[in-house]
Scaffold this motif. Structure first.
Motif, PDB file in Angstrom:
ATOM      1  N   LEU A  62       6.710 -22.361  10.437  1.00 15.24           N
ATOM      2  CA  LEU A  62       6.971 -23.679  11.023  1.00 15.24           C
ATOM      3  C   LEU A  62       7.709 -23.602  12.359  1.00 15.24           C
ATOM      4  N   GLN A  63       8.363 -22.488  12.614  1.00 16.14           N
ATOM      5  CA  GLN A  63       9.234 -22.411  13.790  1.00 16.14           C
ATOM      6  C   GLN A  63       8.521 -22.693  15.117  1.00 16.14           C
ATOM      7  N   PRO A  64       7.315 -22.161  15.361  1.00 19.27           N
ATOM      8  CA  PRO A  64       6.656 -22.481  16.637  1.00 19.27           C
ATOM      9  C   PRO A  64       6.413 -23.983  16.819  1.00 19.27           C
ATOM     10  N   TYR A  65       6.119 -24.682  15.722  1.00 18.76           N
ATOM     11  CA  TYR A  65       5.872 -26.129  15.808  1.00 18.76           C
ATOM     12  C   TYR A  65       7.179 -26.892  16.065  1.00 18.76           C
ATOM     13  N   LEU A  66       8.258 -26.437  15.443  1.00 11.07           N
ATOM     14  CA  LEU A  66       9.551 -27.079  15.665  1.00 11.07           C
ATOM     15  C   LEU A  66      10.027 -26.843  17.098  1.00 11.07           C
ATOM     16  N   ARG A  67       9.739 -25.653  17.620  1.00  7.67           N
ATOM     17  CA  ARG A  67      10.087 -25.383  19.021  1.00  7.67           C
ATOM     18  C   ARG A  67       9.187 -26.165  19.965  1.00  7.67           C
ATOM     19  N   LEU A  68       7.943 -26.371  19.585  1.00 11.67           N
ATOM     20  CA  LEU A  68       7.023 -27.179  20.381  1.00 11.67           C
ATOM     21  C   LEU A  68       7.534 -28.613  20.497  1.00 11.67           C
ATOM     22  N   MET A  69       8.174 -29.119  19.438  1.00 11.73           N
ATOM     23  CA  MET A  69       8.784 -30.455  19.438  1.00 11.73           C
ATOM     24  C   MET A  69      10.131 -30.474  20.155  1.00 11.73           C
ATOM     25  N   ARG A  70      10.671 -29.283  20.507  1.00 10.41           N
ATOM     26  CA  ARG A  70      11.994 -29.128  21.124  1.00 10.41           C
ATOM     27  C   ARG A  70      13.112 -29.622  20.201  1.00 10.41           C
ATOM     28  N   LEU A  71      12.955 -29.425  18.896  1.00 11.79           N
ATOM     29  CA  LEU A  71      14.027 -29.822  17.989  1.00 11.79           C
ATOM     30  C   LEU A  71      15.296 -29.004  18.226  1.00 11.79           C
ATOM     31  N   HIS A  72      15.143 -27.831  18.840  1.00 12.03           N
ATOM     32  CA  HIS A  72      16.304 -26.992  19.150  1.00 12.03           C
ATOM     33  C   HIS A  72      17.003 -27.445  20.429  1.00 12.03           C
TER      34      HIS A  72
ATOM     35  N   ARG B  20       9.140 -38.033  21.262  1.00 12.94           N
ATOM     36  CA  ARG B  20       9.590 -36.967  22.157  1.00 12.94           C
ATOM     37  C   ARG B  20       8.853 -35.666  21.824  1.00 12.94           C
ATOM     38  N   GLY B  21       8.690 -35.406  20.515  1.00 11.37           N
ATOM     39  CA  GLY B  21       7.937 -34.229  20.099  1.00 11.37           C
ATOM     40  C   GLY B  21       6.491 -34.282  20.550  1.00 11.37           C
ATOM     41  N   ALA B  22       5.872 -35.463  20.429  1.00  9.32           N
ATOM     42  CA  ALA B  22       4.479 -35.632  20.875  1.00  9.32           C
ATOM     43  C   ALA B  22       4.380 -35.446  22.384  1.00  9.32           C
ATOM     44  N   GLY B  23       5.345 -36.003  23.123  1.00 11.22           N
ATOM     45  CA  GLY B  23       5.337 -35.848  24.573  1.00 11.22           C
ATOM     46  C   GLY B  23       5.474 -34.402  24.994  1.00 11.22           C
ATOM     47  N   CYS B  24       6.341 -33.654  24.317  1.00 14.35           N
ATOM     48  CA  CYS B  24       6.510 -32.225  24.620  1.00 14.35           C
ATOM     49  C   CYS B  24       5.246 -31.439  24.288  1.00 14.35           C
ATOM     50  N   THR B  25       4.589 -31.819  23.191  1.00 13.74           N
ATOM     51  CA  THR B  25       3.339 -31.142  22.812  1.00 13.74           C
ATOM     52  C   THR B  25       2.272 -31.376  23.874  1.00 13.74           C
ATOM     53  N   ILE B  26       2.114 -32.624  24.300  1.00  9.30           N
ATOM     54  CA  ILE B  26       1.139 -32.942  25.355  1.00  9.30           C
ATOM     55  C   ILE B  26       1.487 -32.193  26.630  1.00  9.30           C
ATOM     56  N   ASN B  27       2.769 -32.201  26.992  1.00  7.92           N
ATOM     57  CA  ASN B  27       3.229 -31.522  28.205  1.00  7.92           C
ATOM     58  C   ASN B  27       2.874 -30.035  28.166  1.00  7.92           C
TER      59      ASN B  27
ATOM     60  N   ARG C 264       3.639 -20.038  31.666  1.00  6.75           N
ATOM     61  CA  ARG C 264       3.643 -18.568  31.599  1.00  6.75           C
ATOM     62  C   ARG C 264       4.231 -17.941  32.861  1.00  6.75           C
ATOM     63  N   GLN C 265       4.226 -18.688  33.972  1.00  9.54           N
ATOM     64  CA  GLN C 265       4.669 -18.151  35.261  1.00  9.54           C
ATOM     65  C   GLN C 265       6.135 -18.449  35.564  1.00  9.54           C
ATOM     66  N   VAL C 266       6.811 -19.180  34.661  1.00 12.79           N
ATOM     67  CA  VAL C 266       8.207 -19.559  34.873  1.00 12.79           C
ATOM     68  C   VAL C 266       9.053 -18.913  33.782  1.00 12.79           C
ATOM     69  N   ALA C 267      10.087 -18.188  34.187  1.00  9.80           N
ATOM     70  CA  ALA C 267      10.905 -17.431  33.220  1.00  9.80           C
ATOM     71  C   ALA C 267      11.480 -18.336  32.130  1.00  9.80           C
ATOM     72  N   ARG C 268      11.951 -19.537  32.501  1.00  9.75           N
ATOM     73  CA  ARG C 268      12.613 -20.424  31.541  1.00  9.75           C
ATOM     74  C   ARG C 268      11.651 -20.973  30.503  1.00  9.75           C
ATOM     75  N   THR C 269      10.349 -21.064  30.829  1.00 11.85           N
ATOM     76  CA  THR C 269       9.384 -21.700  29.924  1.00 11.85           C
ATOM     77  C   THR C 269       8.354 -20.724  29.345  1.00 11.85           C
ATOM     78  N   ALA C 270       8.437 -19.462  29.733  1.00 10.39           N
ATOM     79  CA  ALA C 270       7.419 -18.491  29.297  1.00 10.39           C
ATOM     80  C   ALA C 270       7.423 -18.268  27.792  1.00 10.39           C
ATOM     81  N   SER C 271       8.563 -18.545  27.135  1.00  7.56           N
ATOM     82  CA  SER C 271       8.645 -18.317  25.692  1.00  7.56           C
ATOM     83  C   SER C 271       8.226 -19.538  24.867  1.00  7.56           C
ATOM     84  N   ARG C 272       7.812 -20.619  25.514  1.00  8.02           N
ATOM     85  CA  ARG C 272       7.344 -21.784  24.760  1.00  8.02           C
ATOM     86  C   ARG C 272       6.130 -21.395  23.921  1.00  8.02           C
ATOM     87  N   PRO C 273       5.977 -21.978  22.734  1.00 13.74           N
ATOM     88  CA  PRO C 273       4.979 -21.487  21.778  1.00 13.74           C
ATOM     89  C   PRO C 273       3.556 -21.389  22.319  1.00 13.74           C
TER      90      PRO C 273
END
Length: 284
Positions: A3-13, A55-62, A71-80
């Motif tokens: 479940l962790q990749p989906y929770l991170r996709l929602m930015r629950l962390h 907010r989770g849906a918006g992050c998923t769409i984004n 993938r080209q930005v260090a801060r966001t490269a680890s997004r699921p």
């Protein structure tokens, strides 16, 4: 673990964004409460659930739109999605689940609010594209994130009182321009390299002057909204406290330090909570 990749996709962390989506809803629900009464706790709870889902849906769409950029930005490269932890199809199915649950929340409201809430979906879907088109994607985010300033009032009253809701909505949009411009300064070097636009790149070294103007417009709009619904001294005291907080944010901001930008961005939750407390006390 699955479940962790989906929770991170929602930015629950990273709950700061959920707060910033939820707080304009609380302002509106609070202002719509009858004089001498507390805000409707059921509506506050319902909108809280809705804020997490949307907010989770918006992050998923984004992330679906931006997976190649991320993938080209260090801060966001680890997004699921960027990291390949989940596929585009899996994220699409997950998005459908989030939107279905959000629809269930929306259907708990009156008909006027259902139509008004559904109207915001086009903004949620198109916002992530704006950074490819305009240097003002933060303005579109403001229009999207502050829809609750309209929806909260209509959920209580059955329709919008535009003399209150429009100034409140405008104030929220100005607030978003402040905090999301600060947020965008974290990524400005990477954005230049990959060709993404933002107000941070538009304003450059003039950022603080622009943020000061947006803050002033926010405060004036909050005063107009307060006057149009007969708010009292605690409300205007909270508006003054919000102004002081924003002034401190802008004065001490270092736009060239990403960690400082993140700290200032996150502190905007306090801005929203201060105003909500002022609304509740003003009503009482």
């Amino acid at each position: 673990a699955p479940l962790q990749p989906y929770l991170r996709l929602m930015r629950l962390h990273q709950p700061a964004g959920t707060w910033l989506l939820y707080l304009p809803c609380t302002w509106s629900i609070g202002l719509a409460a009858a004089p001498g009464c507390l805000p409707d706790w059921r509506m506050l709870s319902l909108f809280g659930v809705g804020a997490v889902l949307m907010r989770g849906a918006g992050c998923t769409i984004n992330d679906m739109w931006d997976r190649d950029y991320d993938r080209q930005v260090a801060r966001t490269a680890s997004r699921p999605l960027a990291a390949g932890d989940i596929s585009t199809f899996q994220s699409l199915v997950f998005l459908g689940g989030q939107l279905s649950l959000a629809l269930c929340v929306l259907l708990c409201l009156n008909y006027y609010s259902i139509v008004l809430g559904a109207a915001s979906l086009s903004l949620v879907i198109t916002y992530p594209l704006m950074k490819r088109i305009t240097y003002w994607p933060q303005l579109v985010l403001g229009l999207t994130f502050n829809w609750g300033a309209l929806l909260g009032w209509s959920a209580i009253k059955g329709s919008c009182e535009w003399s209150v809701c429009l100034p409140l909505y405008f104030a929220g949009v100005m607030w978003t321009l402040v905090y999301d411009t600060i947020y965008a300064h974290q990524d400005k070097r990477d954005d230049i390299m990959i060709g993404v636009k933002s107000t941070a790149l538009q304003f450059k070294e003039d950022t603080k002057q622009w943020l000061s103007g947006f803050s002033l417009a926010m405060l004036l709009s909050l005063c107009v909204a307060g006057m149009n619904c007969n708010q009292t001294f605690p409300y205007y005291s909270a508006v003054a406290a919000v102004g002081a907080h924003l002034a401190h944010q802008i004065y001490t901001l270092d736009i060239d330090k990403p960690e400082d930008c993140w700290k200032k961005f996150s502190s905007n939750r306090t801005v929203g909570i201060l105003l909500f407390i002022g609304i509740v006390l003003g009503n009482l």
